[in-house]
Design a protein around this motif. Structure first.
Motif, short mmCIF file in Angstrom:
data_model
loop_
_atom_site.label_atom_id
_atom_site.label_comp_id
_atom_site.label_asym_id
_atom_site.label_seq_id
_atom_site.Cartn_x
_atom_site.Cartn_y
_atom_site.Cartn_z
N SER A 70 -46.44 -25.64 22.18
CA SER A 70 -45.94 -26.43 23.30
C SER A 70 -46.06 -27.92 23.02
N ARG A 78 -48.69 -34.01 29.54
CA ARG A 78 -47.57 -34.89 29.17
C ARG A 78 -46.97 -35.55 30.41
N ALA A 79 -46.80 -34.77 31.48
CA ALA A 79 -46.23 -35.32 32.71
C ALA A 79 -47.13 -36.41 33.30
N LEU A 96 -47.97 -29.24 29.16
CA LEU A 96 -46.85 -29.86 29.89
C LEU A 96 -47.36 -30.78 31.01
N ASP A 108 -49.66 -23.57 27.61
CA ASP A 108 -48.46 -24.41 27.66
C ASP A 108 -48.35 -25.16 28.98
N MET A 135 -46.54 -33.95 22.41
CA MET A 135 -47.85 -34.24 22.98
C MET A 135 -48.91 -34.15 21.91
N ALA A 181 -43.41 -29.02 20.62
CA ALA A 181 -42.07 -29.02 21.22
C ALA A 181 -41.87 -30.19 22.17
N HIS A 182 -42.94 -30.69 22.77
CA HIS A 182 -42.81 -31.74 23.80
C HIS A 182 -43.44 -33.07 23.40
#
Length: 391
Positions: A54, A30-31, A27, A23, A60, A57-58
C-alpha cells in the motif's frame, strides 16, 4: 505542520488487538500528511507485506518492524536500519516461535541483545513504569548506545502530566531520549467499537463484563502532526525524534528477493558446472550408441537458459532427491511440464525420450515468465515419508 511520523502502529496482524488493516493505516497516514508510518505488530512481521504494498502504491514512507514482547513484560519496537538487521530480526522471531507453543513467541532480553545490532529500538512503557522497566531500558541502551528511544504518548487521563514527567525523568536518568507516539490501534476513531469486541474475544468476556480491559476512550487512532504537537508540544525533542528514526532506517522490503537456499553440491564446481557435467554424463548413459546433433543442441540451449536464470541449484536439488529415492528402491517418476526438458531426461528425473516428441522447453522455463520451473515428481505413497525425511 509536518515533521512527525507515527512509529508505534499496530495492525490487525496483532491477533485480536489491532482494529484496522495495514492498508487502511497507510492510507490514513497519507491522508493526514504524516511524514512516515511505522507498522510494528506483536512478535511478528506479518503486517509489513500489505503495508509495504500500500505504501509503495500511494507514495508513503514506511518503516517495517516488530513489537518485541518479552516474557518478563518488557516491550520494545525494533526497526531494522538495513537488510542485514532485517535478517537478524527474522532470525530472532523464528527463535522465539520455535521454542514456544503454537501461537506464542517466547523471547528474553538476552535474545534481543544477541540479535539487536543495526536496529532503532523504541521501548514502550507500561501504564506504571517501575524499576524493572527502567533496568531493562538501561540494559538495552548500554548494549546499543544511541539506538534506543523511550516512547511517550498521551493517555488522555487526569495523571498524564505526572506520567510524562516520570518518563522524562527516566529518560534523563538512563540517557535514553524520548520519542512521541499515539501508540495506535486503529486508523480512525470509528473503529473503537470493533477494537473493543476484539479485546473481549481475546479476554473471554462480554462487553458488559469487560470494564477496564477495554480502552477508556477512542483516541488511539492516527492523528495529524499538528494534533500531536498540541498534545506533546511541551516535549519538542520527543516529536523531533520520530523524523530522526525515519532518517536512520533506510531499509525497504524492496531490497528482498527470493534466494534459493545454500547447499554444498560440490567443493570444486559451481552449481552450473556440476549440472552441466551431470547432464552430459547422463546423455552418455541414456544414449550409449550416441545421439544426433539436434539433441545436443537442445541440451546446450536448455543449459544456457538455466544458467541465465540461475536455476542450477534447483535442478540439482530435485536430481539429488530422485537419486536418493532410486538408491533406496523407492518408485518415483517426474511428470508434467518437466517432460519438455531434455536436461531432466538426462538427469533421470523424467523418462520421456526427447527424441520421440517435439519438445516445448519454454512451456517449462521461459525468460518472459521470470519464475522458477515446476518439477513435479511422484513417489510411491507407502514410502513417501522416507523421502520427506531425507529432504
Amino acid at each position: 505542520m509536518s515533521g512527525f511520523a507515527e512509529l508505534a502502529v499496530t495492525s490487525n496482524f496483532s491477533f485480536l488487538r489491532g482494529g484496522s488493516h495495514a492498508d487502511e493505516l497507510v492510507l490514513q497516514a497519507r491522508a493526514l500528511g504524516l511524514e512516515a508510518i511505522g507498522v510494528a505488530d506483536r512478535n511478528t512481521l506479518a503486517g509489513g507485506g500489505r503495508a509495504h504494498a500500500s505504501a509503495k502504491a500511494h507514495g508513503m514512507r514506511l518503516l517495517v518492524g516488530a513489537r518485541l514482547m518479552l516474557t518478563d513484560g518488557f516491550e520494545a519496537i525494533a526497526y531494522p536500519r538495513d537488510r542485514a538487521a532485517y535478517a537478524r530480526l527474522t532470525t530472532l522471531l523464528t527463535l522465539g516461535n520455535r521454542r514456544a507453543p503454537k501461537g506464542e513467541c517466547h523471547l528474553v532480553m538476552e535474545d534481543v541483545l544477541a540479535h539487536g545490532e543495526g536496529f532503532c529500538f523504541i521501548a514502550m512503557p507500561p501504564a506504571k513504569p517501575g524499576a524493572a522497566f527502567r533496568d531493562n531500558l538501561r540494559v538495552l541502551s548500554d548494549a546499543f548506545p544511541g539506538s534506543v528511544w523511550l516512547g511517550v504518548s498521551p493517555a488522555y487521563a487526569g495523571d498524564d502530566g505526572r506520567r510524562q514527567a516520570r518518563l522524562a525523568a527516566m529518560a534523563r536518568e538512563t540517557g535514553v531520549p524520548l520519542m512521541a507516539t499515539n501508540d495506535v490501534l486503529y486508523h480512525v476513531s470509528a473503529r473503537k467499537p470493533l477494537q473493543d469486541v476484539l479485546t473481549c474475544i481475546r479476554e473471554h468476556v462480554t462487553l458488559e463484563e469487560a470494564g477496564y480491559l477495554i480502552e477508556a476512550n477512542a483516541e488511539r487512532h492516527l492523528k495529524p502532526a499538528d494534533e500531536m504537537h498540541r498534545l506533546l508540544g511541551h516535549l519538542p525533542e520527543a516529536l523531533a525524534a520520530t523524523a530522526e528514526i525515519v532518517a536512520r532506517c533506510g531499509f525497504s522490503l524492496d531490497e528482498l528477493a527470493y534466494e534459493y537456499p545454500d547447499d554444498t553440491f560440490s567443493a570444486t564446481e559451481t552449481p552450473q558446472e556440476l549440472l552441466e557435467r551431470l547432464t552430459w554424463e547422463g546423455l552418455e548413459e541414456r544414449y550409449p550408441q550416441g545421439c544426433d546433433e539436434k539433441l545436443r543442441q537442445t541440451l546446450r540451449h536448455e543449459l544456457q537458459l538455466i544458467g541465465e536464470m540461475r536455476y542450477a541449484p534447483y535442478f540439482l536439488t530435485v536430481y539429488d532427491i530422485v537419486r536418493y529415492a532410486r538408491e533406496q528402491d523407492i518408485l518415483c517418476q517426474g511428470r508434467g511440464s518437466a517432460a519438455n526438458s531434455a536436461v531432466c531426461y538426462c538427469l533421470g528425473i523424467t523418462s520421456v525420450d526427447p527424441t520421440q516428441i517435439d519438445l516445448l522447453f519454454e512451456r517449462f522455463i521461459s525468460l518472459e515468465r521470470k519464475e522458477p520451473p515446476d518439477i513435479d515428481v511422484d513417489f510411491e505413497h507407502e514410502r513417501r515419508e522416507e523421502v520427506i525425511q531425507y529432504i
